[in-house]
Motif scaffolding. Structure first.
Motif, short mmCIF file in Angstrom:
data_model
loop_
_atom_site.label_atom_id
_atom_site.label_comp_id
_atom_site.label_asym_id
_atom_site.label_seq_id
_atom_site.Cartn_x
_atom_site.Cartn_y
_atom_site.Cartn_z
N ILE A 1 0.84 -1.20 0.00
CA ILE A 1 0.00 0.00 0.00
C ILE A 1 0.88 1.25 0.00
O ILE A 1 0.62 2.20 -0.73
CB ILE A 1 -0.96 -0.01 1.22
N ILE A 2 1.95 1.21 0.79
CA ILE A 2 2.88 2.35 0.81
C ILE A 2 3.46 2.56 -0.59
O ILE A 2 3.55 3.69 -1.09
CB ILE A 2 4.01 2.11 1.83
N SER A 3 3.82 1.47 -1.24
CA SER A 3 4.37 1.59 -2.59
C SER A 3 3.34 2.21 -3.53
O SER A 3 3.65 3.12 -4.30
CB SER A 3 4.79 0.21 -3.10
N GLY A 4 2.09 1.74 -3.45
CA GLY A 4 1.03 2.29 -4.29
C GLY A 4 0.83 3.78 -4.06
O GLY A 4 0.73 4.57 -5.01
N VAL A 5 0.79 4.16 -2.79
CA VAL A 5 0.59 5.57 -2.45
C VAL A 5 1.75 6.42 -2.96
O VAL A 5 1.57 7.54 -3.47
CB VAL A 5 0.42 5.71 -0.92
N SER A 6 2.96 5.88 -2.89
CA SER A 6 4.12 6.61 -3.42
C SER A 6 3.97 6.80 -4.93
O SER A 6 4.24 7.88 -5.46
CB SER A 6 5.41 5.84 -3.14
N VAL A 7 3.55 5.75 -5.61
CA VAL A 7 3.36 5.86 -7.06
C VAL A 7 2.31 6.92 -7.37
O VAL A 7 2.48 7.73 -8.29
CB VAL A 7 2.96 4.50 -7.67
N ALA A 8 1.24 6.95 -6.58
CA ALA A 8 0.19 7.95 -6.80
C ALA A 8 0.77 9.36 -6.67
O ALA A 8 0.49 10.24 -7.49
CB ALA A 8 -0.94 7.74 -5.80
N THR A 9 1.60 9.57 -5.64
CA THR A 9 2.20 10.89 -5.43
C THR A 9 3.00 11.30 -6.66
O THR A 9 2.86 12.40 -7.18
CB THR A 9 3.13 10.85 -4.20
N SER A 10 3.82 10.37 -7.12
CA SER A 10 4.65 10.64 -8.29
C SER A 10 3.78 10.86 -9.53
O SER A 10 4.02 11.78 -10.33
CB SER A 10 5.60 9.46 -8.50
N ALA A 11 2.75 10.04 -9.68
CA ALA A 11 1.88 10.12 -10.86
C ALA A 11 1.17 11.46 -10.92
O ALA A 11 1.07 12.08 -11.98
CB ALA A 11 0.86 8.98 -10.84
N ILE A 12 0.69 11.92 -9.76
CA ILE A 12 -0.04 13.19 -9.73
C ILE A 12 0.90 14.34 -10.08
O ILE A 12 0.58 15.20 -10.90
CB ILE A 12 -0.69 13.40 -8.34
N LEU A 13 2.10 14.32 -9.50
CA LEU A 13 3.06 15.40 -9.79
C LEU A 13 3.45 15.40 -11.27
O LEU A 13 3.51 16.44 -11.91
CB LEU A 13 4.31 15.22 -8.92
N LEU A 14 3.74 14.21 -11.80
CA LEU A 14 4.22 14.13 -13.18
C LEU A 14 3.12 14.48 -14.18
O LEU A 14 3.35 15.23 -15.13
CB LEU A 14 4.76 12.72 -13.47
N SER A 15 1.91 13.96 -13.96
CA SER A 15 0.85 14.23 -14.93
C SER A 15 0.41 15.68 -14.85
O SER A 15 0.00 16.26 -15.86
CB SER A 15 -0.33 13.28 -14.74
N SER A 16 0.53 16.28 -13.68
CA SER A 16 0.22 17.70 -13.58
C SER A 16 1.26 18.53 -14.33
O SER A 16 0.93 19.47 -15.05
CB SER A 16 0.17 18.14 -12.13
N MET A 17 2.53 18.16 -14.19
CA MET A 17 3.59 18.92 -14.87
C MET A 17 3.46 18.81 -16.38
O MET A 17 3.55 19.81 -17.08
CB MET A 17 4.97 18.44 -14.44
N MET A 18 3.29 17.58 -16.88
CA MET A 18 3.24 17.40 -18.33
C MET A 18 1.84 17.72 -18.88
O MET A 18 1.68 17.80 -20.09
CB MET A 18 3.59 15.95 -18.71
N ALA A 19 0.86 17.88 -18.00
CA ALA A 19 -0.53 18.07 -18.41
C ALA A 19 -0.98 16.96 -19.35
O ALA A 19 -1.91 17.12 -20.14
CB ALA A 19 -0.76 19.44 -19.06
N SER A 20 -0.29 15.85 -19.30
CA SER A 20 -0.65 14.73 -20.16
C SER A 20 0.02 13.45 -19.67
O SER A 20 0.99 13.51 -18.91
CB SER A 20 -0.19 15.00 -21.60
#
Lengths: 315, 314
Positions: free
Chosen positions: B217-236
């Motif tokens: 679960i910790i790993s999943g939550v970490s991926v979510a954090t990274s995913a949100i930051l990256l998709s927000s930056m690239m807007a895609s």
């Protein structure tokens, strides 16, 4: 008994008429935007034949050469009449394509070639002009003077040919310097990273050429973020729909693009159907389909961009 | 004194390797040491870095997570799609972020249960997850790109706070929090115990399965954090390429930082610097304009050398 046989024969002929031509389409799976586009266009072409009782399609996508070989073997076992294939890699796919051809399967090779002349049709984009026209445009736009950054794709023969052509095009201009040449792996994120780093290294960058439009998106973000999205010439390629839209709308930095159409797979599928039906190309006096077709690299500008804009396509 | 020095070197060798690499790059290209470039490296590293921190928990507990790269694409796509659906504004954006975290936790829970209760090796469950997530992302986008139309959602990925890029701040805060959890709490000690010797852990009345599941679960939550930051930056998010190879980079960062592939050993400190070493190497390749075809070799050599140097000191 005899009657039954006749009926059976009739049914069999009807069935075989109902699916007269079986066409196998084997392409690489989507691993970046352009290949995603190719999958989309293959589906698009197949959909166009959905009401045609004469043809039937089997579409397969592969993640690596050995998987594709297995897929083609399965297609041959199914008794296809035509094979439309974009070989994942030339060398490993050559034997199976040759085997298909020798079995009498109408073989259409798309884009990445095979190391043999045993096929019916070869259709491909023009990698040389793709790089050359981009180089020529940048050279003329900068009046032969300035610092150019090249962000290329995944290191490969296609990519090499494009980059070499780009260099050929700017060779007559000694004051035009390529200050960096780095791979962006046809990915937005990677191109963003590379561009961000290059912007800190070089205070003056006059033009950026990216091997395709996906990477151009990454470069645009990096430029905007660094506040250097002015006085710079940007050229991508392959006509990703959002980039074409920017050209259409008069984007200040992106004025031009060059085709390397993923819809060549749709063209190839049409050619296979025409070949099987024994049709010839409109305007050609020769009967049958030409054996080698290199699609021209077309220049897309604000004037003609709308002809190259496919909003429903994924690429 | 000598033993102390040796301990010190063993513990901080990775920092010395990092500093050595930076000095070398700085000499080769002075632009490398510009504060701006150092910030960029931190920034570019943060996405894999955050994931690597999550994966460190999993690996110390004796597992592995190969699904993180595809999961990043899936969660990023999910965040973009939900924020597009919910609309502009802070409320909808927060809601889509929370939903993304919820999905991530659920996926982590699933992986955890499959490995612990289902008794399937983590390598297989997460390998399956890797294929499933990527295939889902490709299917929903038909191989294309997810684009963000919510201005709020795509506004924070490139934000600077106090002169520092937001992803970098999140990365550092994340590392500190993870350090506290792993080093200062009972849960953290259990994670080590489970990975070091499962049988002993069972006899010590540690709920092995629960601890392992929580690490996923910790790993999943970490991926979510990274995913949100990256998709927000690239807007895609590109359904085909976003996040591909991240699992190997994250595992490499943890291993460079001293995490054992067989469990029981590892630190957040090490992973943090392991990730930075990878970031520095990537940046260096571009800064020094290393020839395209040689980049893989240079990267591979530096990674191996970094681990070798650490091992020799032990």
């Amino acid at each position: 008994m005899k009657k039954l046989l006749v009926v059976l024969m009739l049914v069999l002929t009807l069935v075989s008429f109902a699916a007269k031509y079986k066409i196998g389409v084997a392409i690489p799976a989507a691993d970046h935007g352009w290949t995603g586009g190719m999958v989309w266009w293959a589906q698009y072409a197949i959909k166009q034949y959905q009401n045609d009782p004469d043809v039937e399609f089997y579409l397969v996508t592969a993640r690596e050469p050995s998987e594709q070989i297995a897929q083609v073997q399965a297609l041959l076992a199914r008794g296809i009449n035509a094979l439309v294939i974009n070989p994942y890699e030339s060398a490993p796919l050559t034997p199976i394509c040759v085997q298909a051809f020798r079995q009498g399967v109408y073989t259409v090779i798309v884009d990445r070639g095979i190391n043999s002349e045993e096929y019916n049709v070869y259709i491909a984009g023009d990698n040389y002009m793709y790089g050359y026209l981009a180089g020529k445009y940048i050279a003329e736009k900068l009046k032969g003077k300035g610092n150019v950054v090249v962000i290329r794709g995944i290191p490969s023969t296609i990519d090499d040919e494009r980059v070499k052509a780009f260099k050929d095009a700017i060779a007559p201009y000694p004051d035009l310097k390529i200050i960096a040449e780095q791979p962006g792996y046809w990915s937005r994120e990677k191109a963003f990273e590379v561009m961000q780093t290059l912007l800190t290294k070089f205070p003056q960058i006059d033009a950026v050429w990216t091997g395709d439009d996906d990477m151009l998106h990454g470069v645009l973000i990096a430029l905007r973020q660094a506040g250097r999205d002015k006085n710079i010439v940007l050229v991508g390629g392959a006509c990703e729909k959002n980039i074409v839209k920017m050209i259409m709308d008069g984007h200040p930095l992106i004025e031009v693009n060059f085709t390397y159409p993923p819809n060549m797979i749709a063209t190839a599928i049409n050619l296979a159907v025409m070949g099987l039906k024994g049709q010839s190309l409109n305007g050609f006096y020769q009967k049958g389909i030409p054996r080698k077709i290199i699609l021209s690299t077309e220049t897309v500008t604000r004037e003609n961009a709308k002809d190259y804009y496919f909003p429903d396509s994924v690429f | 004194m000598r033993i102390k020095l040796r301990n010190f070197l063993g513990k901080y060798m990775i920092v010395l390797v990092l500093i050595g690499l930076m000095i070398f790059s700085g000499i080769m290209t002075p632009a490398f040491l510009k504060p701006r470039n150092i910030l960029n490296i931190f920034w570019q590293t943060s996405y894999v870095g955050i994931i690597a921190i999550g994966i460190t928990f999993v690996m110390i507990a004796g597992g592995i997570d190969l699904s993180v790269g595809s999961m990043l694409a899936l969660l990023g796509a999910f965040a973009i799609t939900t924020s597009n659906k919910l609309g502009n504004g802070v409320g909808p954006t927060l809601a889509s972020i929370l939903l993304t975290y919820a999905l991530a936790a659920l996926l982590g829970l699933g992986m955890g249960l499959l490995t612990t209760k289902g008794k399937i090796p983590a390598f297989i469950t997460t390998l399956g997850g890797m294929a499933i997530y990527r295939s889902l992302v490709l299917n929903f986008a038909n191989g294309g790109v997810y684009m963000s139309f919510s201005r709020t959602f795509s506004s924070f990925g490139m934000k600077f706070v106090a002169g520092l890029p937001l992803p970098m701040i999140v990365f550092v805060v994340y590392a500190v929090l993870a350090y506290i959890v792993l080093d200062k709490t009972r849960f953290g000690r259990y994670v080590y115990a489970v990975g070091a010797n499962e049988t002993a852990a069972v006899y010590s009345a540690i709920k092995v399965d629960t601890i392992r599941t929580i690490t996923y679960i910790i790993s999943g939550v970490s991926v979510a954090t990274s995913a949100i930051l990256l998709s927000s930056m690239m807007a895609s998010v590109s359904s085909s390429s976003t996040g591909s190879g991240f699992e190997l980079d994250a595992i490499a960062a943890a291993v460079i930082g001293g995490t054992s592939l067989s469990g029981g050993k590892g630190t957040i400190f090490g992973t943090f610097f392991g990730a930075l070493i990878l970031g520095v190497v990537n940046n260096m390749l571009v800064m020094l304009n290393v020839a395209v075809y040689l980049q893989g070799m240079v990267k591979g050599l530096i990674i191996i050398a970094a681990v070798l140097l650490q091992n020799l000191r032990k």
